[in-house]
Design a protein around this motif. Structure first.
Motif, PDB file in Angstrom:
ATOM      1  N   VAL A 104       0.847  -1.202   0.000  1.00 41.88           N
ATOM      2  CA  VAL A 104       0.000   0.000   0.000  1.00 41.88           C
ATOM      3  C   VAL A 104       0.882   1.253   0.000  1.00 41.88           C
ATOM      4  O   VAL A 104       0.631   2.214  -0.730  1.00 41.88           O
ATOM      5  CB  VAL A 104      -0.968  -0.013   1.212  1.00 41.88           C
ATOM      6  CG1 VAL A 104      -1.611   1.338   1.417  1.00 41.88           C
ATOM      7  CG2 VAL A 104      -2.026  -1.095   1.020  1.00 41.88           C
ATOM      8  N   TRP A 105       1.929   1.213   0.809  1.00 42.13           N
ATOM      9  CA  TRP A 105       2.835   2.362   0.885  1.00 42.13           C
ATOM     10  C   TRP A 105       3.561   2.567  -0.451  1.00 42.13           C
ATOM     11  O   TRP A 105       3.700   3.691  -0.918  1.00 42.13           O
ATOM     12  CB  TRP A 105       3.842   2.135   2.030  1.00 42.13           C
ATOM     13  CG  TRP A 105       4.851   3.215   2.145  1.00 42.13           C
ATOM     14  CD1 TRP A 105       4.672   4.471   2.645  1.00 42.13           C
ATOM     15  CD2 TRP A 105       6.222   3.144   1.728  1.00 42.13           C
ATOM     16  NE1 TRP A 105       5.837   5.186   2.576  1.00 42.13           N
ATOM     17  CE2 TRP A 105       6.810   4.385   2.020  1.00 42.13           C
ATOM     18  CE3 TRP A 105       7.000   2.140   1.162  1.00 42.13           C
ATOM     19  CZ2 TRP A 105       8.133   4.662   1.753  1.00 42.13           C
ATOM     20  CZ3 TRP A 105       8.331   2.414   0.890  1.00 42.13           C
ATOM     21  CH2 TRP A 105       8.879   3.649   1.186  1.00 42.13           C
ATOM     22  N   LEU A 106       4.034   1.460  -1.070  1.00 44.48           N
ATOM     23  CA  LEU A 106       4.737   1.574  -2.346  1.00 44.48           C
ATOM     24  C   LEU A 106       3.842   2.102  -3.460  1.00 44.48           C
ATOM     25  O   LEU A 106       4.269   2.912  -4.286  1.00 44.48           O
ATOM     26  CB  LEU A 106       5.322   0.220  -2.759  1.00 44.48           C
ATOM     27  CG  LEU A 106       6.560  -0.245  -2.018  1.00 44.48           C
ATOM     28  CD1 LEU A 106       6.903  -1.685  -2.397  1.00 44.48           C
ATOM     29  CD2 LEU A 106       7.743   0.661  -2.298  1.00 44.48           C
ATOM     30  N   VAL A 107       2.600   1.630  -3.492  1.00 45.60           N
ATOM     31  CA  VAL A 107       1.661   2.066  -4.531  1.00 45.60           C
ATOM     32  C   VAL A 107       1.275   3.525  -4.301  1.00 45.60           C
ATOM     33  O   VAL A 107       1.223   4.326  -5.234  1.00 45.60           O
ATOM     34  CB  VAL A 107       0.426   1.153  -4.587  1.00 45.60           C
ATOM     35  CG1 VAL A 107      -0.645   1.717  -5.508  1.00 45.60           C
ATOM     36  CG2 VAL A 107       0.824  -0.250  -5.024  1.00 45.60           C
ATOM     37  N   GLY A 108       1.000   3.877  -3.049  1.00 50.77           N
ATOM     38  CA  GLY A 108       0.699   5.267  -2.716  1.00 50.77           C
ATOM     39  C   GLY A 108      -0.626   5.793  -3.223  1.00 50.77           C
ATOM     40  O   GLY A 108      -0.817   7.000  -3.314  1.00 50.77           O
ATOM     41  N   ASP A 109      -1.550   4.928  -3.563  1.00 50.05           N
ATOM     42  CA  ASP A 109      -2.858   5.345  -4.072  1.00 50.05           C
ATOM     43  C   ASP A 109      -3.930   4.491  -3.389  1.00 50.05           C
ATOM     44  O   ASP A 109      -4.161   3.347  -3.772  1.00 50.05           O
ATOM     45  CB  ASP A 109      -2.902   5.147  -5.592  1.00 50.05           C
ATOM     46  CG  ASP A 109      -4.212   5.614  -6.224  1.00 50.05           C
ATOM     47  OD1 ASP A 109      -5.141   5.997  -5.481  1.00 50.05           O
ATOM     48  OD2 ASP A 109      -4.294   5.577  -7.469  1.00 50.05           O
ATOM     49  N   THR A 110      -4.583   5.075  -2.377  1.00 50.64           N
ATOM     50  CA  THR A 110      -5.553   4.308  -1.587  1.00 50.64           C
ATOM     51  C   THR A 110      -6.733   3.818  -2.420  1.00 50.64           C
ATOM     52  O   THR A 110      -7.319   2.787  -2.094  1.00 50.64           O
ATOM     53  CB  THR A 110      -6.067   5.128  -0.397  1.00 50.64           C
ATOM     54  OG1 THR A 110      -6.595   6.364  -0.880  1.00 50.64           O
ATOM     55  CG2 THR A 110      -4.954   5.396   0.596  1.00 50.64           C
ATOM     56  N   SER A 111      -7.077   4.520  -3.480  1.00 53.88           N
ATOM     57  CA  SER A 111      -8.202   4.061  -4.297  1.00 53.88           C
ATOM     58  C   SER A 111      -7.859   2.751  -5.020  1.00 53.88           C
ATOM     59  O   SER A 111      -8.745   1.958  -5.303  1.00 53.88           O
ATOM     60  CB  SER A 111      -8.605   5.140  -5.308  1.00 53.88           C
ATOM     61  OG  SER A 111      -7.569   5.347  -6.254  1.00 53.88           O
ATOM     62  N   ARG A 112      -6.581   2.526  -5.309  1.00 47.01           N
ATOM     63  CA  ARG A 112      -6.162   1.296  -5.999  1.00 47.01           C
ATOM     64  C   ARG A 112      -5.841   0.161  -5.040  1.00 47.01           C
ATOM     65  O   ARG A 112      -5.714  -0.990  -5.463  1.00 47.01           O
ATOM     66  CB  ARG A 112      -4.937   1.577  -6.875  1.00 47.01           C
ATOM     67  CG  ARG A 112      -5.288   2.395  -8.088  1.00 47.01           C
ATOM     68  CD  ARG A 112      -4.146   2.623  -9.052  1.00 47.01           C
ATOM     69  NE  ARG A 112      -3.153   1.572  -9.073  1.00 47.01           N
ATOM     70  CZ  ARG A 112      -1.840   1.801  -8.941  1.00 47.01           C
ATOM     71  NH1 ARG A 112      -1.381   3.015  -8.767  1.00 47.01           N
ATOM     72  NH2 ARG A 112      -0.987   0.792  -8.995  1.00 47.01           N
ATOM     73  N   THR A 113      -5.696   0.461  -3.755  1.00 45.02           N
ATOM     74  CA  THR A 113      -5.311  -0.584  -2.794  1.00 45.02           C
ATOM     75  C   THR A 113      -6.390  -0.867  -1.750  1.00 45.02           C
ATOM     76  O   THR A 113      -6.144  -1.598  -0.800  1.00 45.02           O
ATOM     77  CB  THR A 113      -4.005  -0.191  -2.084  1.00 45.02           C
ATOM     78  OG1 THR A 113      -4.172   1.079  -1.451  1.00 45.02           O
ATOM     79  CG2 THR A 113      -2.843  -0.147  -3.043  1.00 45.02           C
ATOM     80  N   GLU A 114      -7.570  -0.326  -1.948  1.00 44.82           N
ATOM     81  CA  GLU A 114      -8.662  -0.507  -0.981  1.00 44.82           C
ATOM     82  C   GLU A 114      -8.998  -1.980  -0.749  1.00 44.82           C
ATOM     83  O   GLU A 114      -9.152  -2.421   0.388  1.00 44.82           O
ATOM     84  CB  GLU A 114      -9.899   0.253  -1.462  1.00 44.82           C
ATOM     85  CG  GLU A 114     -11.024   0.283  -0.473  1.00 44.82           C
ATOM     86  CD  GLU A 114     -12.199   1.119  -0.980  1.00 44.82           C
ATOM     87  OE1 GLU A 114     -13.280   0.967  -0.406  1.00 44.82           O
ATOM     88  OE2 GLU A 114     -12.027   1.893  -1.942  1.00 44.82           O
ATOM     89  N   GLN A 115      -9.099  -2.761  -1.817  1.00 43.93           N
ATOM     90  CA  GLN A 115      -9.387  -4.199  -1.694  1.00 43.93           C
ATOM     91  C   GLN A 115      -8.293  -4.913  -0.911  1.00 43.93           C
ATOM     92  O   GLN A 115      -8.569  -5.834  -0.157  1.00 43.93           O
ATOM     93  CB  GLN A 115      -9.480  -4.839  -3.077  1.00 43.93           C
ATOM     94  CG  GLN A 115     -10.797  -4.646  -3.765  1.00 43.93           C
ATOM     95  CD  GLN A 115     -11.818  -5.665  -3.282  1.00 43.93           C
ATOM     96  OE1 GLN A 115     -11.474  -6.752  -2.838  1.00 43.93           O
ATOM     97  NE2 GLN A 115     -13.079  -5.298  -3.357  1.00 43.93           N
TER      98      GLN A 115
END
Length: 191
Positions: free
Chosen positions: A137-148
């Protein structure tokens, strides 16, 4: 693609394990066996890399499979050594005249210790899965893409809680870990 990666890692785990144990007990090639068995954790690293690449580099949105992959990683780290040890014990017994393989204790303090140890492994699984999910989640940095993906943290901790209540805690509170099992107690009371 992640589901295929998980399936490939699971098949790879058993294939490398069988090859390593076969080299040790059937071919008597201990050094090759050790090298093969040391390759098992590489499968976990490959799966972690695949999940991270898919989300961080490929720009995918996390789905059920990404979370399952993170939990799978936690499971293999927490339980993998035990699974390899049991398979090794079975191979040694079957092909090298070793002692009978380990069987989980069915009663007494040994069962209580065993259940607490198994739950400790599940706890480690939950911690690792949570850390892996947090890192991704931290690496991606986009909560909309990591919500699941974040939803899997709750799932793994619910399973850990159910395991805790259903096995080690229940056994401790119910007195299932007493020194003697029920049949032994009944036979001694009848004398």
């Amino acid at each position: 693609m992640i589901v295929i990666g998980i399936i490939a890692c699971e098949i790879g785990f058993w294939a490398v394990l069988a090859a390593g144990l076969g080299a040790r007990y059937l071919l008597r090639m201990r050094r090759l066996s050790s090298v093969l068995l040391l390759c098992v954790p590489l499968l976990d690293l490959l799966l972690l890399g695949l999940i991270t690449w898919d989300l961080a580099v490929n720009g995918a949105t996390a789905d059920f499979a990404h979370g399952l992959g993170a939990v799978y990683l936690g499971f293999t780290v927490a339980f993998g050594h035990q699974i390899i040890g049991r398979a090794d014990g079975w191979f040694a017994h079957r092909f090298a005249g070793g002692p009978p393989p380990f069987k989980a204790p069915k009663s007494g303090p040994a069962q209580l210790r065993y259940e607490w140890q198994q739950w400790g492994r599940m706890l480690l699984c939950a911690v690792i899965a949570t850390a892996v999910i947090g890192l991704i989640v931290w690496l991606v940095g986009d909560t909309s893409r990591t919500e699941q993906l974040v939803g899997w943290i709750g799932r793994v901790w619910i399973v850990t809680g159910i395991w805790f209540v259903g096995w080690p805690l229940w056994l401790t509170v119910s007195g299932g870990g007493n020194a003697r099992s029920q049949p032994e107690r009944a036979s001694s009371e009848g004398q």
